[in-house]
Write a protein that holds these residues in place. Structure first.
Motif, PDB file in Angstrom:
ATOM      1  N   LYS A 182      58.428  74.476  -4.734  1.00 10.49           N
ATOM      2  CA  LYS A 182      56.922  74.162  -4.182  1.00 10.49           C
ATOM      3  C   LYS A 182      56.947  73.520  -2.634  1.00 10.49           C
ATOM      4  N   PRO A 183      57.349  74.363  -1.650  1.00 10.45           N
ATOM      5  CA  PRO A 183      57.034  73.879  -0.389  1.00 10.45           C
ATOM      6  C   PRO A 183      55.643  73.516  -0.081  1.00 10.45           C
ATOM      7  N   GLN A 184      55.626  72.536   0.822  1.00 13.28           N
ATOM      8  CA  GLN A 184      54.171  72.051   1.313  1.00 13.28           C
ATOM      9  C   GLN A 184      54.177  72.166   2.771  1.00 13.28           C
ATOM     10  N   ILE A 185      52.871  72.138   3.399  1.00 12.53           N
ATOM     11  CA  ILE A 185      52.936  72.330   4.864  1.00 12.53           C
ATOM     12  C   ILE A 185      53.090  70.851   5.408  1.00 12.53           C
ATOM     13  N   GLY A 186      53.915  70.679   6.392  1.00 11.06           N
ATOM     14  CA  GLY A 186      54.302  69.477   6.979  1.00 11.06           C
ATOM     15  C   GLY A 186      55.782  68.873   6.702  1.00 11.06           C
ATOM     16  N   GLU A 187      56.442  69.770   5.653  1.00  7.50           N
ATOM     17  CA  GLU A 187      57.625  69.340   5.071  1.00  7.50           C
ATOM     18  C   GLU A 187      58.719  69.916   6.036  1.00  7.50           C
ATOM     19  N   LYS A 188      59.823  69.194   5.972  1.00  5.64           N
ATOM     20  CA  LYS A 188      61.146  69.999   6.596  1.00  5.64           C
ATOM     21  C   LYS A 188      62.021  70.148   5.895  1.00  5.64           C
ATOM     22  N   MET A 189      62.458  71.513   5.889  1.00  7.99           N
ATOM     23  CA  MET A 189      63.575  71.977   4.814  1.00  7.99           C
ATOM     24  C   MET A 189      64.830  72.108   5.627  1.00  7.99           C
ATOM     25  N   ARG A 259      81.205  65.531  10.348  1.00  3.20           N
ATOM     26  CA  ARG A 259      80.709  64.291  11.090  1.00  3.20           C
ATOM     27  C   ARG A 259      80.554  63.317   9.941  1.00  3.20           C
ATOM     28  N   ASP A 260      80.640  62.055  10.200  1.00  5.76           N
ATOM     29  CA  ASP A 260      80.699  60.954   9.109  1.00  5.76           C
ATOM     30  C   ASP A 260      79.469  60.766   8.510  1.00  5.76           C
ATOM     31  N   VAL A 261      79.467  61.107   7.051  1.00  6.12           N
ATOM     32  CA  VAL A 261      78.401  60.588   6.567  1.00  6.12           C
ATOM     33  C   VAL A 261      77.565  59.473   6.581  1.00  6.12           C
ATOM     34  N   LEU A 262      78.360  58.333   7.023  1.00 10.96           N
ATOM     35  CA  LEU A 262      77.842  56.965   6.980  1.00 10.96           C
ATOM     36  C   LEU A 262      77.114  57.356   8.299  1.00 10.96           C
ATOM     37  N   ASP A 263      77.044  57.751   9.516  1.00 10.05           N
ATOM     38  CA  ASP A 263      76.718  57.771  10.567  1.00 10.05           C
ATOM     39  C   ASP A 263      75.195  58.180  10.559  1.00 10.05           C
ATOM     40  N   TYR A 264      74.707  59.041   9.329  1.00 16.14           N
ATOM     41  CA  TYR A 264      73.485  59.507   9.302  1.00 16.14           C
ATOM     42  C   TYR A 264      72.215  58.424   9.304  1.00 16.14           C
ATOM     43  N   THR A 265      71.129  58.702   9.980  1.00 18.45           N
ATOM     44  CA  THR A 265      69.996  57.560   9.823  1.00 18.45           C
ATOM     45  C   THR A 265      68.891  58.530   9.201  1.00 18.45           C
ATOM     46  N   GLU A 266      68.000  57.855   9.102  1.00 19.37           N
ATOM     47  CA  GLU A 266      66.674  58.431   8.631  1.00 19.37           C
ATOM     48  C   GLU A 266      66.195  59.505   9.363  1.00 19.37           C
ATOM     49  N   ASP A 267      66.422  59.541  10.594  1.00 27.37           N
ATOM     50  CA  ASP A 267      65.923  60.685  11.424  1.00 27.37           C
ATOM     51  C   ASP A 267      66.860  62.247  11.180  1.00 27.37           C
ATOM     52  N   ALA A 301      82.682  72.232  -2.102  1.00 24.41           N
ATOM     53  CA  ALA A 301      81.494  72.075  -2.546  1.00 24.41           C
ATOM     54  C   ALA A 301      81.152  70.474  -2.868  1.00 24.41           C
ATOM     55  N   ASP A 302      82.061  69.743  -3.021  1.00 20.54           N
ATOM     56  CA  ASP A 302      81.776  68.414  -3.538  1.00 20.54           C
ATOM     57  C   ASP A 302      81.221  67.779  -2.071  1.00 20.54           C
ATOM     58  N   LEU A 303      82.094  67.921  -1.161  1.00 19.68           N
ATOM     59  CA  LEU A 303      81.840  67.238  -0.046  1.00 19.68           C
ATOM     60  C   LEU A 303      80.446  67.420   0.518  1.00 19.68           C
ATOM     61  N   PHE A 304      79.801  68.688   0.388  1.00 18.19           N
ATOM     62  CA  PHE A 304      78.598  69.039   0.660  1.00 18.19           C
ATOM     63  C   PHE A 304      77.540  68.330  -0.179  1.00 18.19           C
ATOM     64  N   MET A 305      77.946  68.011  -1.382  1.00 17.62           N
ATOM     65  CA  MET A 305      77.067  67.471  -2.324  1.00 17.62           C
ATOM     66  C   MET A 305      76.894  66.049  -1.657  1.00 17.62           C
ATOM     67  N   SER A 306      77.976  65.148  -1.182  1.00 16.29           N
ATOM     68  CA  SER A 306      77.718  63.960  -0.575  1.00 16.29           C
ATOM     69  C   SER A 306      76.859  64.017   0.657  1.00 16.29           C
ATOM     70  N   VAL A 307      77.008  65.170   1.716  1.00 15.06           N
ATOM     71  CA  VAL A 307      76.114  65.307   2.690  1.00 15.06           C
ATOM     72  C   VAL A 307      74.733  65.340   2.195  1.00 15.06           C
ATOM     73  N   ILE A 308      74.453  66.017   1.212  1.00 12.69           N
ATOM     74  CA  ILE A 308      73.007  66.218   0.903  1.00 12.69           C
ATOM     75  C   ILE A 308      72.552  64.933   0.415  1.00 12.69           C
ATOM     76  N   MET A 309      73.321  64.189  -0.310  1.00 13.04           N
ATOM     77  CA  MET A 309      72.755  62.863  -0.721  1.00 13.04           C
ATOM     78  C   MET A 309      72.600  61.916   0.181  1.00 13.04           C
ATOM     79  N   TYR A 310      73.231  61.974   1.475  1.00 12.45           N
ATOM     80  CA  TYR A 310      72.995  61.063   2.405  1.00 12.45           C
ATOM     81  C   TYR A 310      71.774  61.836   3.438  1.00 12.45           C
TER      82      TYR A 310
END
Length: 492
Positions: A182-189, A259-267, A301-310
């Motif tokens: 259910k996409p909403q206007i203003g969201e980023k996918m 890319r180090d997953v721990l480097d991801y910020t809220e941006d 796929a496991d590694l991508f799951m971690s990226v998704i969680m971060y």
């Protein structure tokens, strides 16, 4: 318009006579770069109309309108055309001056051509193909829209052209996932392994229904983010985005896992993630080093799951396709990933899809995990989507269609536990029950599974995953027994 539908056939028939084209994959790659330039040229006409001082990044002589468009049959052909394409066009586009400040809509030309090839060896046939492509009138809304559909069939052909199928998730599947999210206007996918852009286009199609104002229109155009590491699907994806009227396609040619997953910020976080991560890959140590040691698996796929969680925002929503191995796996990395997933996210629904959804590319059975970042999981619903009546399995000629998801959509809105012939088809499990199973969540599966005959590579992979899980289970049980008996095995 009539010649639209047999566009692919006409191009294919001409190319069959060219000695340079070897097989479907090369043919599609050849069509792809020409289409990109044709579509880009149509876009540039719009941009010139909108900005009076618009300057193309492509030198005049290399713009489609000046060599591809042949007004009166006087255009280059034969060896002169071949020489131009191989020795002027390609070197020029591969080496366009691009830096960090180049706007995306211009930079994409160089990234698209970085690894592109001209396979055709006959300049007369090349001119004929260019002629067919140039006939498309992409400035005409109807025709351009119709061509969007044709492009979809080109992407589908890719799936059956062997190894490139991994970049194509059947449209029925991406549409179902986008609809449930259910996409909403203003969201980023985002899709961090976006292939040819299937999830992005399904998201846009669903979001489009909500666009009311010009402000909405602007948010819609900036609502996506994609990364694709392989050059060819990246090229197809960019063209796909331009055809969908995204003037600034935020799709990048890059490898998410480096890319180090721990480097991801809220941006770096997004509201919605829709994806089908590549699986079955075995990643090298240098890739695993970008992940915390307990989550570092060699399975892609496991590694991508971690990226998704971060990278999922607070209150964000995700729908991700994962193979059975992720569900039944109880080796250390998989249990650590699932523990984190179920405790930091609300895994509310798992839809089990029939095998052969991805056929002929792979026969591994896949599942869709839906989870939100709005608290911890209390309970998870499992729902098994069965083969539609009259289908033994899906195939190239009988692919999965959107209406095959109808039972799941109906159940989704009004959830109930379902049993068929004594087997669970839909059932709700509490987080305690899931933990007790040590996160082996192979639940509501297919009861009468005849032994699947998998291709050797996939068979070996599945055995390896099962072995890793068994080893982990044995270690865990031994640890419990020795603990109960108070035996210390270390001392021997």
């Amino acid at each position: 318009m009539g010649n639209m539908s047999n566009f692919v056939k006409r191009v294919r028939d001409i190319m069959r006579n060219d000695a340079g084209i070897n097989g479907d994959a090369q043919r599609i790659e050849q069509i792809a770069w020409m289409l990109f330039l044709k579509v880009y040229d149509a876009k540039e006409q719009d941009w010139e109309w909108d900005e009076e001082d618009y300057q193309s990044i492509i030198p005049e002589k290399c713009r489609w309108r000046n060599w591809g468009h042949d007004e009166d049959g006087k255009g280059m052909t034969g060896d002169i055309l071949l020489d131009f394409v191989n020795n002027t066009l390609f070197p020029t586009l591969k080496n366009l001056p691009v830096n960090a400040d180049t706007p995306i809509k211009k930079a994409i030309v160089q990234t698209t051509f970085a690894d592109a090839n001209n396979y055709m060896k006959d300049g007369v046939l090349l001119r004929q193909v260019i002629g067919v492509i140039d006939e498309l009138d992409l400035t005409d809304y109807e025709e351009s829209h119709a061509f969007g559909e044709i492009y979809e069939t080109i992407l589908k052909e890719l799936q059956s052209a062997g190894s490139s199928g991994e970049f194509y998730t059947p449209r029925a599947v991406t549409d179902f996932m986008a609809q449930m999210i259910k996409p909403q206007i203003g969201e980023k996918m985002a899709d961090f392994a976006c292939g040819t852009g299937g999830f992005i286009t399904s998201w846009l199609k669903e979001l489009k229904k909500k666009v009311k104002t010009t402000e909405d229109e602007e948010m819609y155009a900036n609502s996506i983010y994609g990364i694709e590491k392989k050059q060819f699907p990246y090229m197809l994806c960019i063209t796909n985005m331009l055809l969908h009227d995204l003037d600034v396609p935020q799709v990048f040619h890059d490898n998410t896992l480096l890319r180090d997953v721990l480097d991801y910020t809220e941006d770096d976080q997004v509201d919605v993630i829709l994806m089908n991560p590549p699986y079955g890959g075995s990643e090298k140590t240098e890739v695993k080093n970008h992940f915390p040691s307990d989550l570092a698996s060699s399975e892609t796929a496991d590694l991508f799951m971690s990226v998704i969680m971060y990278r999922l925002k607070e209150n964000g929503r995700a729908a991700v396709i994962l193979p059975d191995g992720f569900l039944f796996g109880t080796d250390n990395a998989k249990v650590a990933i699932k523990t984190k997933l179920f405790s930091a996210f609300n895994v509310h629904t798992i839809v089990r899809m029939p095998g052969s959804v991805f056929s002929p590319y792979t026969s591994i059975t896949t599942n869709i995990l839906f989870f939100d970042r709005n608290g911890t999981t209390k309970e998870t619903w499992f729902y098994r989507l069965d083969m539609p009546e009259g289908y033994k399995h899906f195939s190239k000629t009988k692919p999965m269609k959107s209406e095959h998801f109808a039972p799941a959509v109906e159940w989704w809105e009004n959830r109930q536990e379902i049993q068929e012939e004594g087997f669970d088809k839909a059932k709700k499990y509490s987080i305690d029950e899931i933990k007790e199973k040590n996160y082996n969540i192979d639940l509501c599966g297919y009861p009468h599974e005849e032994e699947e005959i998998l291709p050797p590579k996939e068979l070996i992979q599945q055995y390896q995953e099962k072995r890793a899980s068994l080893n982990a289970d044995i270690d865990r049980i031994l640890a419990q027994i020795t603990d109960i008996l108070g035996i210390n095995l270390e001392e021997n």
